[in-house]
Design a protein around this motif. Sequence first.
Motif, mmCIF file in Angstrom:
data_model
loop_
_atom_site.group_PDB
_atom_site.id
_atom_site.type_symbol
_atom_site.label_atom_id
_atom_site.label_comp_id
_atom_site.label_asym_id
_atom_site.label_seq_id
_atom_site.Cartn_x
_atom_site.Cartn_y
_atom_site.Cartn_z
ATOM 1 N N ALA A 101 56.190 21.018 2.385
ATOM 2 C CA ALA A 101 55.045 20.757 3.271
ATOM 3 C C ALA A 101 53.706 20.662 2.539
ATOM 4 O O ALA A 101 52.906 19.789 2.865
ATOM 5 C CB ALA A 101 54.974 21.834 4.353
ATOM 6 N N PRO A 102 53.445 21.547 1.551
ATOM 7 C CA PRO A 102 52.119 21.471 0.923
ATOM 8 C C PRO A 102 51.777 20.070 0.448
ATOM 9 O O PRO A 102 50.693 19.559 0.732
ATOM 10 C CB PRO A 102 52.233 22.454 -0.242
ATOM 11 N N ALA B 186 48.645 13.942 3.587
ATOM 12 C CA ALA B 186 48.179 13.497 4.896
ATOM 13 C C ALA B 186 46.662 13.585 4.985
ATOM 14 O O ALA B 186 45.993 12.688 5.497
ATOM 15 C CB ALA B 186 48.816 14.332 6.006
ATOM 16 N N VAL B 187 46.092 14.679 4.461
ATOM 17 C CA VAL B 187 44.649 14.875 4.583
ATOM 18 C C VAL B 187 43.876 13.980 3.630
ATOM 19 O O VAL B 187 42.902 13.340 4.004
ATOM 20 C CB VAL B 187 44.297 16.364 4.338
ATOM 21 N N PHE B 188 44.336 13.938 2.350
ATOM 22 C CA PHE B 188 43.551 13.224 1.343
ATOM 23 C C PHE B 188 44.077 11.836 1.027
ATOM 24 O O PHE B 188 43.414 11.070 0.341
ATOM 25 C CB PHE B 188 43.482 14.047 0.056
ATOM 26 N N GLY B 189 45.283 11.502 1.474
ATOM 27 C CA GLY B 189 45.846 10.195 1.182
ATOM 28 C C GLY B 189 45.990 9.333 2.415
ATOM 29 O O GLY B 189 45.360 8.291 2.540
ATOM 30 N N LEU C 127 44.286 5.217 6.543
ATOM 31 C CA LEU C 127 44.258 4.704 7.914
ATOM 32 C C LEU C 127 42.822 4.545 8.401
ATOM 33 O O LEU C 127 42.479 3.578 9.079
ATOM 34 C CB LEU C 127 45.033 5.655 8.840
ATOM 35 N N PHE C 128 41.981 5.508 8.015
ATOM 36 C CA PHE C 128 40.580 5.445 8.443
ATOM 37 C C PHE C 128 39.895 4.220 7.830
ATOM 38 O O PHE C 128 39.040 3.598 8.464
ATOM 39 C CB PHE C 128 39.866 6.732 8.034
ATOM 40 N N GLY D 292 50.143 25.903 2.194
ATOM 41 C CA GLY D 292 49.841 24.497 2.439
ATOM 42 C C GLY D 292 48.553 24.329 3.205
ATOM 43 O O GLY D 292 47.707 23.515 2.856
ATOM 44 N N VAL D 293 48.387 25.163 4.222
ATOM 45 C CA VAL D 293 47.184 25.052 5.048
ATOM 46 C C VAL D 293 45.943 25.369 4.226
ATOM 47 O O VAL D 293 44.934 24.686 4.296
ATOM 48 C CB VAL D 293 47.291 25.987 6.281
ATOM 49 N N VAL D 294 46.075 26.423 3.360
ATOM 50 C CA VAL D 294 44.940 26.783 2.515
ATOM 51 C C VAL D 294 44.562 25.632 1.609
ATOM 52 O O VAL D 294 43.413 25.257 1.490
ATOM 53 C CB VAL D 294 45.262 28.052 1.697
ATOM 54 N N PHE D 295 45.593 25.037 0.971
ATOM 55 C CA PHE D 295 45.319 23.900 0.094
ATOM 56 C C PHE D 295 44.619 22.786 0.859
ATOM 57 O O PHE D 295 43.661 22.192 0.404
ATOM 58 C CB PHE D 295 46.614 23.355 -0.498
ATOM 59 N N ALA D 296 45.148 22.510 2.025
ATOM 60 C CA ALA D 296 44.611 21.392 2.799
ATOM 61 C C ALA D 296 43.189 21.675 3.233
ATOM 62 O O ALA D 296 42.349 20.788 3.273
ATOM 63 C CB ALA D 296 45.493 21.134 4.016
ATOM 64 N N ALA D 297 42.919 22.946 3.539
ATOM 65 C CA ALA D 297 41.600 23.271 4.058
ATOM 66 C C ALA D 297 40.563 23.391 2.960
ATOM 67 O O ALA D 297 39.388 23.187 3.189
ATOM 68 C CB ALA D 297 41.669 24.582 4.850
ATOM 69 N N ALA D 298 41.031 23.716 1.730
ATOM 70 C CA ALA D 298 40.091 23.993 0.642
ATOM 71 C C ALA D 298 39.134 22.830 0.415
ATOM 72 O O ALA D 298 37.963 23.031 0.137
ATOM 73 C CB ALA D 298 40.861 24.295 -0.634
#
Lengths: 323, 425
Positions: free
Chosen positions: A42-43, A49-52, A57-58, B19-25
């Motif tokens: 998941a990480p 998903a957040v940075f790629g 899509l945006f 994962g959430v921490v990484f994403a939020a950082a």
Amino acid sequence: MATTRLDPAPEAPAPRGPHARRASSRVRQGFAERIAPYAYIAPFFLIFAVFGLFPLLFTFYIALFDWNPIGDQTYIGFDNFTRLWEDGRFWNAAGNTVSIWLLSTLPQLMLALVLAHLLNHARLRYAAFFRMTMLVPYITSVAATTIVFAQIFDRDYGLLNWLLGLVGVGPVNFVQSVPGSHLMIATMVIWRWFGYTTLLYLASLHAIPRETYEAAAVDGAGGVKQFWHITVPSLRPVIIFTVVTSTIYGLQIFTEPLLVSRAAPLTCGPARECQTLTLFLYEQGFGVFEFGYAAAVGVALFVMVVALALINYLASSRIRSER
Amino acid sequence: MFTRKTPARLRTAASIALGVVFAAAGCSNGPGSGGGRSFEFWSFTGINQEAAVQEYERANPGIDVRLSEVGSSVETAQSLTIGLAGGKVPDLVLIQGDDMPRFVDQPHNFRDLREFGAADVQDDYLDWVMSQSVAEDGSIIGVPTDVGGMAIAYRADLFAEAGLPTDREEVGRLWPTWEDFIATGERYTAATGEPFVDNAATSVFYQAVNQVSRKYYDDEGELVYAENPEIRDAFELALRAVDAGITARQSTFTEGWSAAMKQSDFAVVAAPSWMLNSIRSNAPETAGAWDIAAIPGGAGNWGGSYLAIPADAANPEAAWDYIREMQSPQGQLRHFTSSGALPTTPSVYEDERLAGYTDPFFSDAPVGRIYTDSLLGLEPFHIGPDSAPIGQEFLNALTDVEQGSGDPARAWENALRNVEIAIGE
């Protein structure tokens, strides 16, 4: 694996008696075990998903707007793309990108092939030292490299023009001419990447048994023959790999053209002599703040990269079937 | 990290949390902390706001000004734009004059400084400078910090070798008009065989085009760059300078330009007041050889900056306190004596500390007097949101000709076409 398929059927009666607690805890454990692998991967996917994915899509979304970052955002459909199609600056940038890529990739791969072949030679002394030094250009910062090269290639005060002057060739305007600036940027790209590529080739060459070369030498094959008949064919897959990676890097080349022309950095010269696609994107986005138009350039670039990757994939799979 | 005995559930939860921490950082930016009178300030490099900030902190103990020098003026405006779009803004920001129209066009991004009483001090500043930071709805979004009065810096020693006068008054009389300037250049080049001026694009076109009464827009904000004869004249003037062969073809702020300045490869450079620092740091070994004379064509302005407070600033009052204290006429005068930035407050132009200020690097030229004189009687022109890209295309077209690749006969048409493409008209 009965233990992993413990979910009771919906209509099955709830377990009772002394086994009830054990069974239900095994159900929960089974669930955890089944989702654990997804949690492990998941990480990456969350970050992607957040940075790629989201920015990608945006970008498609923004490309449909006349998007002023601090003002109005108006939906204009595909107007940005029709404007792009008619914009000479875009095609100029596309041409420059391809030209710089060709000028840099072909010589770079040739040079790396020859160097790898020489470094693989059994009788070369201090081979480890030479292999180490190959990586020095690669680990030097691009910005530093570019500043040094810009000084070497300067029209009036550069080392290169001074040397050319010694042999009677008039000063060449490298930075502000199309062939000159392309040659200059290609030289920087070659300088940066040849060592990296050489080491990649060298790594695959180590997989070839030394006996193959020895047998060839016994049969009377010289260095050149060995190079063409043993080294090159056995490097085919890694050559394909380097062509693919250099294509992707070449399409996105940005720092070198941005820094060589200090007079007009965003256009890489007053007449956009060496403006590449990414630099054009940057100029539109962060130079004049037409985010929508810049996004359209980004989408076009994305399409080009995907198309080239597909062509590369087809080419490499053909080679595999030949072998 | 995890042993095989760690319960599966814990492992799962930990992985997800990680994962959430990484994403939020990557997307965490807390609100500006620190209340009271401390604030965050974005400036650009090369303008020495550090000195002003230190002075302010010394005078007001307990106040912490967190100054970030973001980059060049252009990069600072870029960061501000991104910040405004994304919600991460400083309390105070320095914006260069050329970038101002774009922000004035969208006043909702900034605090209207009239809330803090800017209307009361508005008259302290040069009218035409102040008017550039007033939005259409009347809100004041910036207070001017300095202006770029214009002059010509010249090498007195090289002038002497070429048989030209060296006294700054006499030199100024050599070139009442830009035609005379080019003629002087031809005399210099004929006598020495060396180029006279660094380049035609910035040192001739960019100066002349800032001396007009109407520039790329008319007073109603309509685009007139294509048919405005004053623009065409300035453009032709630069082409004539190229044709005369008196330029060193070195674009301003490039490595070649610095090298040529160090090696005395040109004798003259257009120098707004802020350029003096560039010359000083680029070619320290030429100290005392330079002098400063009046610019051809009379008054004009190149550059200058404004201080603004973004609408989402966390400490707007603290930022305003800084503006009020440091940009008062006396505050600007003090900043002039420490950094050379020319005040926008005409009430101090007669002050002896400014009018009597001389600079030893430039042969003790009375720089305060020369630059303020160049501002008085200036005819302001309307600056629009696309002024900067239009100016850039004209400069590019001229540089292209100057570098030998552009065709001078088609340069004007090329420039117009490029402007049209660039601004999407």
